[in-house]
Motif scaffolding. Structure first.
Motif, PDB file in Angstrom:
ATOM      1  N   GLY A 117      -3.798 -19.287   2.447  1.00 53.90           N
ATOM      2  CA  GLY A 117      -5.048 -19.035   3.142  1.00 53.90           C
ATOM      3  C   GLY A 117      -5.171 -17.665   3.783  1.00 53.90           C
ATOM      4  O   GLY A 117      -6.140 -17.395   4.482  1.00 53.90           O
ATOM      5  N   ARG A 118      -4.185 -16.793   3.526  1.00 52.20           N
ATOM      6  CA  ARG A 118      -4.204 -15.455   4.120  1.00 52.20           C
ATOM      7  C   ARG A 118      -4.241 -14.408   3.013  1.00 52.20           C
ATOM      8  O   ARG A 118      -3.476 -14.481   2.052  1.00 52.20           O
ATOM      9  CB  ARG A 118      -2.976 -15.249   5.000  1.00 52.20           C
ATOM     10  N   ASP A 119      -5.130 -13.430   3.174  1.00 47.72           N
ATOM     11  CA  ASP A 119      -5.203 -12.344   2.200  1.00 47.72           C
ATOM     12  C   ASP A 119      -3.951 -11.483   2.275  1.00 47.72           C
ATOM     13  O   ASP A 119      -3.385 -11.263   3.345  1.00 47.72           O
ATOM     14  CB  ASP A 119      -6.434 -11.470   2.458  1.00 47.72           C
ATOM     15  N   ARG A 120      -3.560 -11.008   1.105  1.00 47.21           N
ATOM     16  CA  ARG A 120      -2.380 -10.145   1.001  1.00 47.21           C
ATOM     17  C   ARG A 120      -2.726  -8.976   0.090  1.00 47.21           C
ATOM     18  O   ARG A 120      -3.403  -9.152  -0.927  1.00 47.21           O
ATOM     19  CB  ARG A 120      -1.218 -10.943   0.421  1.00 47.21           C
ATOM     20  N   VAL A 121      -2.271  -7.782   0.457  1.00 50.91           N
ATOM     21  CA  VAL A 121      -2.494  -6.597  -0.353  1.00 50.91           C
ATOM     22  C   VAL A 121      -1.181  -5.847  -0.518  1.00 50.91           C
ATOM     23  O   VAL A 121      -0.357  -5.806   0.402  1.00 50.91           O
ATOM     24  CB  VAL A 121      -3.586  -5.669   0.256  1.00 50.91           C
ATOM     25  N   VAL A 122      -0.983  -5.293  -1.705  1.00 50.64           N
ATOM     26  CA  VAL A 122       0.146  -4.406  -1.965  1.00 50.64           C
ATOM     27  C   VAL A 122      -0.426  -3.027  -2.249  1.00 50.64           C
ATOM     28  O   VAL A 122      -1.239  -2.853  -3.166  1.00 50.64           O
ATOM     29  CB  VAL A 122       1.004  -4.878  -3.160  1.00 50.64           C
ATOM     30  N   PHE A 123      -0.023  -2.064  -1.433  1.00 58.73           N
ATOM     31  CA  PHE A 123      -0.407  -0.671  -1.645  1.00 58.73           C
ATOM     32  C   PHE A 123       0.712   0.042  -2.387  1.00 58.73           C
ATOM     33  O   PHE A 123       1.881  -0.081  -2.017  1.00 58.73           O
ATOM     34  CB  PHE A 123      -0.610   0.062  -0.313  1.00 58.73           C
ATOM     35  N   ARG A 124       0.356   0.802  -3.402  1.00 57.56           N
ATOM     36  CA  ARG A 124       1.302   1.711  -4.071  1.00 57.56           C
ATOM     37  C   ARG A 124       0.948   3.109  -3.592  1.00 57.56           C
ATOM     38  O   ARG A 124      -0.157   3.603  -3.847  1.00 57.56           O
ATOM     39  CB  ARG A 124       1.189   1.626  -5.586  1.00 57.56           C
ATOM     40  N   SER A 125       1.871   3.722  -2.875  1.00 56.38           N
ATOM     41  CA  SER A 125       1.665   5.077  -2.373  1.00 56.38           C
ATOM     42  C   SER A 125       2.604   6.014  -3.121  1.00 56.38           C
ATOM     43  O   SER A 125       3.826   5.840  -3.071  1.00 56.38           O
ATOM     44  CB  SER A 125       1.952   5.157  -0.874  1.00 56.38           C
ATOM     45  N   LEU A 126       2.037   6.966  -3.813  1.00 59.20           N
ATOM     46  CA  LEU A 126       2.817   7.949  -4.549  1.00 59.20           C
ATOM     47  C   LEU A 126       2.863   9.223  -3.728  1.00 59.20           C
ATOM     48  O   LEU A 126       1.811   9.769  -3.357  1.00 59.20           O
ATOM     49  CB  LEU A 126       2.177   8.203  -5.913  1.00 59.20           C
ATOM     50  N   LEU A 127       4.067   9.685  -3.411  1.00 57.87           N
ATOM     51  CA  LEU A 127       4.260  10.901  -2.625  1.00 57.87           C
ATOM     52  C   LEU A 127       4.731  12.006  -3.560  1.00 57.87           C
ATOM     53  O   LEU A 127       5.738  11.837  -4.265  1.00 57.87           O
ATOM     54  CB  LEU A 127       5.290  10.680  -1.519  1.00 57.87           C
ATOM     55  N   ARG A 128       4.004  13.112  -3.553  1.00 57.56           N
ATOM     56  CA  ARG A 128       4.341  14.264  -4.402  1.00 57.56           C
ATOM     57  C   ARG A 128       4.582  15.487  -3.527  1.00 57.56           C
ATOM     58  O   ARG A 128       4.000  15.612  -2.456  1.00 57.56           O
ATOM     59  CB  ARG A 128       3.198  14.574  -5.371  1.00 57.56           C
ATOM     60  N   ASP A 129       5.406  16.397  -4.043  1.00 60.59           N
ATOM     61  CA  ASP A 129       5.657  17.639  -3.319  1.00 60.59           C
ATOM     62  C   ASP A 129       4.576  18.665  -3.646  1.00 60.59           C
ATOM     63  O   ASP A 129       3.656  18.393  -4.427  1.00 60.59           O
ATOM     64  CB  ASP A 129       7.070  18.157  -3.571  1.00 60.59           C
ATOM     65  N   ALA A 130       4.690  19.843  -3.054  1.00 57.04           N
ATOM     66  CA  ALA A 130       3.670  20.879  -3.208  1.00 57.04           C
ATOM     67  C   ALA A 130       3.512  21.335  -4.655  1.00 57.04           C
ATOM     68  O   ALA A 130       2.452  21.819  -5.041  1.00 57.04           O
ATOM     69  CB  ALA A 130       3.998  22.072  -2.307  1.00 57.04           C
ATOM     70  N   ARG A 131       4.539  21.154  -5.468  1.00 58.76           N
ATOM     71  CA  ARG A 131       4.461  21.529  -6.889  1.00 58.76           C
ATOM     72  C   ARG A 131       3.941  20.391  -7.765  1.00 58.76           C
ATOM     73  O   ARG A 131       3.855  20.529  -8.968  1.00 58.76           O
ATOM     74  CB  ARG A 131       5.831  21.988  -7.378  1.00 58.76           C
ATOM     75  N   GLY A 132       3.666  19.238  -7.131  1.00 56.37           N
ATOM     76  CA  GLY A 132       3.158  18.100  -7.892  1.00 56.37           C
ATOM     77  C   GLY A 132       4.231  17.152  -8.390  1.00 56.37           C
ATOM     78  O   GLY A 132       3.927  16.161  -9.054  1.00 56.37           O
ATOM     79  N   THR A 137       7.869   6.733  -4.483  1.00 60.61           N
ATOM     80  CA  THR A 137       6.799   5.745  -4.566  1.00 60.61           C
ATOM     81  C   THR A 137       7.137   4.661  -3.551  1.00 60.61           C
ATOM     82  O   THR A 137       8.263   4.175  -3.510  1.00 60.61           O
ATOM     83  CB  THR A 137       6.698   5.140  -5.974  1.00 60.61           C
ATOM     84  N   VAL A 138       6.151   4.314  -2.724  1.00 56.79           N
ATOM     85  CA  VAL A 138       6.345   3.306  -1.691  1.00 56.79           C
ATOM     86  C   VAL A 138       5.410   2.133  -1.988  1.00 56.79           C
ATOM     87  O   VAL A 138       4.207   2.333  -2.162  1.00 56.79           O
ATOM     88  CB  VAL A 138       6.045   3.866  -0.287  1.00 56.79           C
ATOM     89  N   LEU A 139       5.968   0.945  -2.055  1.00 59.72           N
ATOM     90  CA  LEU A 139       5.178  -0.277  -2.219  1.00 59.72           C
ATOM     91  C   LEU A 139       5.185  -1.004  -0.882  1.00 59.72           C
ATOM     92  O   LEU A 139       6.243  -1.387  -0.391  1.00 59.72           O
ATOM     93  CB  LEU A 139       5.766  -1.152  -3.312  1.00 59.72           C
ATOM     94  N   THR A 140       4.002  -1.161  -0.298  1.00 55.51           N
ATOM     95  CA  THR A 140       3.857  -1.771   1.014  1.00 55.51           C
ATOM     96  C   THR A 140       3.015  -3.034   0.882  1.00 55.51           C
ATOM     97  O   THR A 140       1.907  -2.983   0.347  1.00 55.51           O
ATOM     98  CB  THR A 140       3.147  -0.803   1.978  1.00 55.51           C
ATOM     99  N   THR A 141       3.547  -4.140   1.375  1.00 55.98           N
ATOM    100  CA  THR A 141       2.813  -5.404   1.338  1.00 55.98           C
ATOM    101  C   THR A 141       2.379  -5.772   2.748  1.00 55.98           C
ATOM    102  O   THR A 141       3.206  -5.846   3.653  1.00 55.98           O
ATOM    103  CB  THR A 141       3.688  -6.532   0.753  1.00 55.98           C
ATOM    104  N   LEU A 142       1.072  -5.991   2.904  1.00 54.78           N
ATOM    105  CA  LEU A 142       0.495  -6.378   4.187  1.00 54.78           C
ATOM    106  C   LEU A 142      -0.167  -7.747   4.053  1.00 54.78           C
ATOM    107  O   LEU A 142      -0.754  -8.058   3.015  1.00 54.78           O
ATOM    108  CB  LEU A 142      -0.543  -5.356   4.644  1.00 54.78           C
ATOM    109  N   LEU A 143      -0.080  -8.527   5.119  1.00 56.44           N
ATOM    110  CA  LEU A 143      -0.645  -9.871   5.166  1.00 56.44           C
ATOM    111  C   LEU A 143      -1.683  -9.936   6.269  1.00 56.44           C
ATOM    112  O   LEU A 143      -1.420  -9.519   7.398  1.00 56.44           O
ATOM    113  CB  LEU A 143       0.470 -10.883   5.427  1.00 56.44           C
TER     114      LEU A 143
END
Length: 151
Positions: A117-132, A137-143
């Motif tokens: 009964g609770r919404d859950r989301v997984v964010f995929r955050s891609l971190l790149r340096d100044a050269r690209g 990669t960070v996978l964050t799960t929030l409830l």
């Protein structure tokens, strides 16, 4: 309010980079109670083969959080920061984060579902340096908060 599924799979680039400073690396290491010298001493980091202080592996969560936080503040997204539970975090490091790095983040709501009964989301955050180049990669799960809190 339920998660807005139109956000699913969309890419949201951060509006500005995250500058990794020695002070930020040291403060994070202190906050997690890790005295390792490569997090505190540039000389120790260089002796270990790094260009400057190395950030603890979980430092990437700080940068990722800055990237997905605007979505939590967007009422149309359907999941606000208040009462939301940080359920899980996973890191896929391509290389260590160093003081002096300029990191650009882009975040994608990768999964949205409902559990007990609770919404859950997984964010995929891609971190790149100044050269690209990919740094982490960070996978964050929030409830979402319990819709019917006990009283």
């Amino acid at each position: 309010m339920a998660l807005n599924r139109t956000y699913l799979g969309r890419l949201f680039p951060a509006t500005e980079p995250y500058e990794v400073t020695r002070a930020a690396v040291r403060a994070f290491a202190d906050a997690i109670g890790d005295p390792h010298p490569v997090y505190h001493s540039p000389d120790a980091a260089r002796a270990a083969g790094y260009p400057d202080l190395v950030a603890p592996p979980t430092f990437a969560a700080l940068v990722a959080g800055n990237a997905y936080w605007p979505l939590l503040e967007d009422p149309a997204f359907g999941l606000g920061p208040e009462g939301t539970v940080h359920l899980a975090q996973r890191f896929l490091h391509a290389r260590p984060i160093h003081a002096g790095d300029t990191l650009w983040a882009e975040v994608t709501p990768e999964t949205m579902d409902t559990r007990a009964g609770r919404d859950r989301v997984v964010f995929r955050s891609l971190l790149r340096d100044a050269r690209g180049g990919t740094v982490t990669t960070v996978l964050t799960t929030l409830l979402a908060p319990d819709p019917a809190p006990s009283g």
